[in-house]
Design a protein around this motif. Structure first.
Motif, PDB file in Angstrom:
ATOM      1  N   CYS A  34       0.832  -1.213   0.000  1.00 24.47           N
ATOM      2  CA  CYS A  34       0.000   0.000   0.000  1.00 24.47           C
ATOM      3  C   CYS A  34       0.867   1.264   0.000  1.00 24.47           C
ATOM      4  O   CYS A  34       0.795   2.066  -0.912  1.00 24.47           O
ATOM      5  CB  CYS A  34      -0.926  -0.057   1.202  1.00 24.47           C
ATOM      6  N   CYS A  35       1.711   1.432   1.037  1.00 22.60           N
ATOM      7  CA  CYS A  35       2.540   2.653   1.087  1.00 22.60           C
ATOM      8  C   CYS A  35       3.949   2.406   0.547  1.00 22.60           C
ATOM      9  O   CYS A  35       4.590   3.313   0.048  1.00 22.60           O
ATOM     10  CB  CYS A  35       2.612   3.197   2.516  1.00 22.60           C
ATOM     11  N   ILE A  56       5.278   1.903   6.595  1.00 23.69           N
ATOM     12  CA  ILE A  56       4.536   2.745   7.537  1.00 23.69           C
ATOM     13  C   ILE A  56       3.105   2.232   7.783  1.00 23.69           C
ATOM     14  O   ILE A  56       2.670   2.107   8.923  1.00 23.69           O
ATOM     15  CB  ILE A  56       4.503   4.205   7.027  1.00 23.69           C
ATOM     16  N   CYS A  57       2.372   1.888   6.732  1.00 23.25           N
ATOM     17  CA  CYS A  57       0.932   1.598   6.914  1.00 23.25           C
ATOM     18  C   CYS A  57       0.676   0.216   7.502  1.00 23.25           C
ATOM     19  O   CYS A  57      -0.357  -0.019   8.111  1.00 23.25           O
ATOM     20  CB  CYS A  57       0.197   1.735   5.586  1.00 23.25           C
ATOM     21  N   GLY A  58       1.579  -0.731   7.300  1.00 26.77           N
ATOM     22  CA  GLY A  58       1.414  -2.081   7.865  1.00 26.77           C
ATOM     23  C   GLY A  58       0.608  -3.022   6.990  1.00 26.77           C
ATOM     24  O   GLY A  58       0.423  -4.190   7.332  1.00 26.77           O
ATOM     25  N   CYS A  87       1.302  -4.607   4.378  1.00 27.12           N
ATOM     26  CA  CYS A  87       2.050  -5.731   3.812  1.00 27.12           C
ATOM     27  C   CYS A  87       2.582  -6.684   4.883  1.00 27.12           C
ATOM     28  O   CYS A  87       3.298  -7.625   4.574  1.00 27.12           O
ATOM     29  CB  CYS A  87       3.238  -5.200   3.014  1.00 27.12           C
ATOM     30  N   CYS A 118       7.134  -4.967   2.387  1.00 27.12           N
ATOM     31  CA  CYS A 118       7.484  -3.957   1.376  1.00 27.12           C
ATOM     32  C   CYS A 118       8.932  -3.505   1.543  1.00 27.12           C
ATOM     33  O   CYS A 118       9.519  -2.936   0.630  1.00 27.12           O
ATOM     34  CB  CYS A 118       6.546  -2.761   1.442  1.00 27.12           C
TER      35      CYS A 118
HETATM   36  S1  FES Z   1       3.007  -1.377   2.348  1.00 28.83           S
HETATM   37 FE1  FES Z   1       2.771  -0.028   4.015  1.00 28.83          FE
HETATM   38  S2  FES Z   1       4.032  -0.947   5.517  1.00 28.83           S
HETATM   39 FE2  FES Z   1       4.413  -2.143   3.784  1.00 28.83          FE
END
Ligand code: FES
Length: 318
Positions: free
Chosen positions: A283-284, A288-290, A292, A304
């Motif tokens: 996603c990011c 950061i977003c978690g 993956c 990621c």
């Molecule tokens: S895609 Fe967001 S933490 Fe890995």
């Protein structure tokens, strides 16, 4: 669940390190940055701890968004599009790396919510042209195939598990196995293997989606292609690996396919190096977003950023 120590980070020591995770004390590579007492990174590159605390690398170097002109959009097959995009020259070299991918969104979108991670199929380094394959499926990807310009954020590097296994081959015999649309990220792997004087043989699963453009590009590289399938022509692949002293296999399909190939390779020789594409949800791309995060060996891994070899990933996946 614990966070795994000593993860190899695809960005470690590069232009985008130390990243936001290091600045917040969450570096996936450096135990000292995470507040532990001893250094456990076993990293021989630029010391991230030193960069962060002594060289005071601030602010974080972030990947920039750039507006790029789409010079060609072609529907190669039903709902499968080839996009050729003019990119700045500073991106060309990085995007030639195995596992490189970009985030793309339509030109009118400001929010990062609309960023879609897209594998790099090929790069014309001389003319700075990026080639990607887009399957328009949802709100992020549907607009991309009718844009005159797109916003690109790049480069990202963790599109493959097993980068070390790919880059460490020299004068070896290697096999690349393709299945379905994952094959779009195989060209950079094949090119790197050839650049390192390896002999490459490509096998394509005839039961999966085949892309003419990929097959043409592989043939243009002087690489031989053989067809096989997992039902009644598996022996073609098994015999080739067994009889040719193969040192490395890149299995470029979805997880069930890659697991099957790993089993087959391990039955021949567990020392054959093995890599696979990173098909996890991204996603990011910045840790950061978690989105993956997966559980591996009872540890949390942000896929990621974290680099691992394909065998380790598939063998420990729950
Ligand atoms: S895609 Fe967001 S933490 Fe890995």
């Amino acid at each position: 669940m614990e966070r795994a120590n000593n993860q190899f980070c695809a960005d470690a020591g590069g232009k985008y390190c130390p990243c936001h995770l290091a600045h917040s004390g969450d570096c996936i590579k450096c135990s000292l940055i995470r507040g532990e007492k001893t250094c456990e990174c076993k990293w021989q590159g630029v010391c991230i701890y030193n960069e962060l605390n002594h060289n005071k690398v601030v602010p974080v170097q972030e990947r920039k968004e750039v507006l790029c002109k789409v010079i060609e959009t072609r529907e190669m097959e039903t709902n499968i599009y080839l996009l050729k995009i003019k990119i700045p020259s500073y991106l060309s070299r990085d995007l030639c790396e195995p596992g490189a991918y970009v985030f793309m969104k339509e030109q009118s979108r400001e929010s990062g919510y609309f960023n879609a991670p897209i594998s790099v199929m090929d790069v014309d380094e001389e003319n700075n042209i990026l080639e990607v394959v887009v399957v328009p499926r949802g709100i992020k990807t549907k607009p991309l195939v009718s844009c005159e310009e797109v916003i690109i954020k790049a480069p990202y590097f963790n599109g493959i598990f097993g980068l070390k296994e790919i880059k460490s081959n020299l004068n070896n015999k290697c096999v690349v196995i393709l299945d379905g649309l994952s094959q779009v990220n195989s060209l950079k792997v094949i090119k790197r293997l050839i650049r390192n004087d390896n002999e490459v043989q490509v096998f394509i699963n005839e039961d999966g989606k085949r892309l003419e453009i990929i097959e043409e590009k592989i043939k243009d590289l002087g690489v031989n292609i053989q067809l096989f399938n997992l039902h009644d022509k598996e022996e073609i692949l098994i015999n080739y690996i067994r009889n040719n002293n193969i040192s490395f296999v890149y299995s470029c399909g979805l997880i069930y396919f890659n697991k099957h190939i790993l089993q087959l390779v391990d039955n021949i020789d567990e020392n054959i190096k093995f890599a696979i594409p990173n098909n996890n949800l991204i996603c990011c791309g910045e840790g950061i977003c978690g989105a993956c995060t997966i559980r591996l060996n009872n540890c949390r891994i942000k896929t990621c950023k974290a680099q691992m070899n394909g065998r380790e990933f598939l063998s420990n996946l729950k």
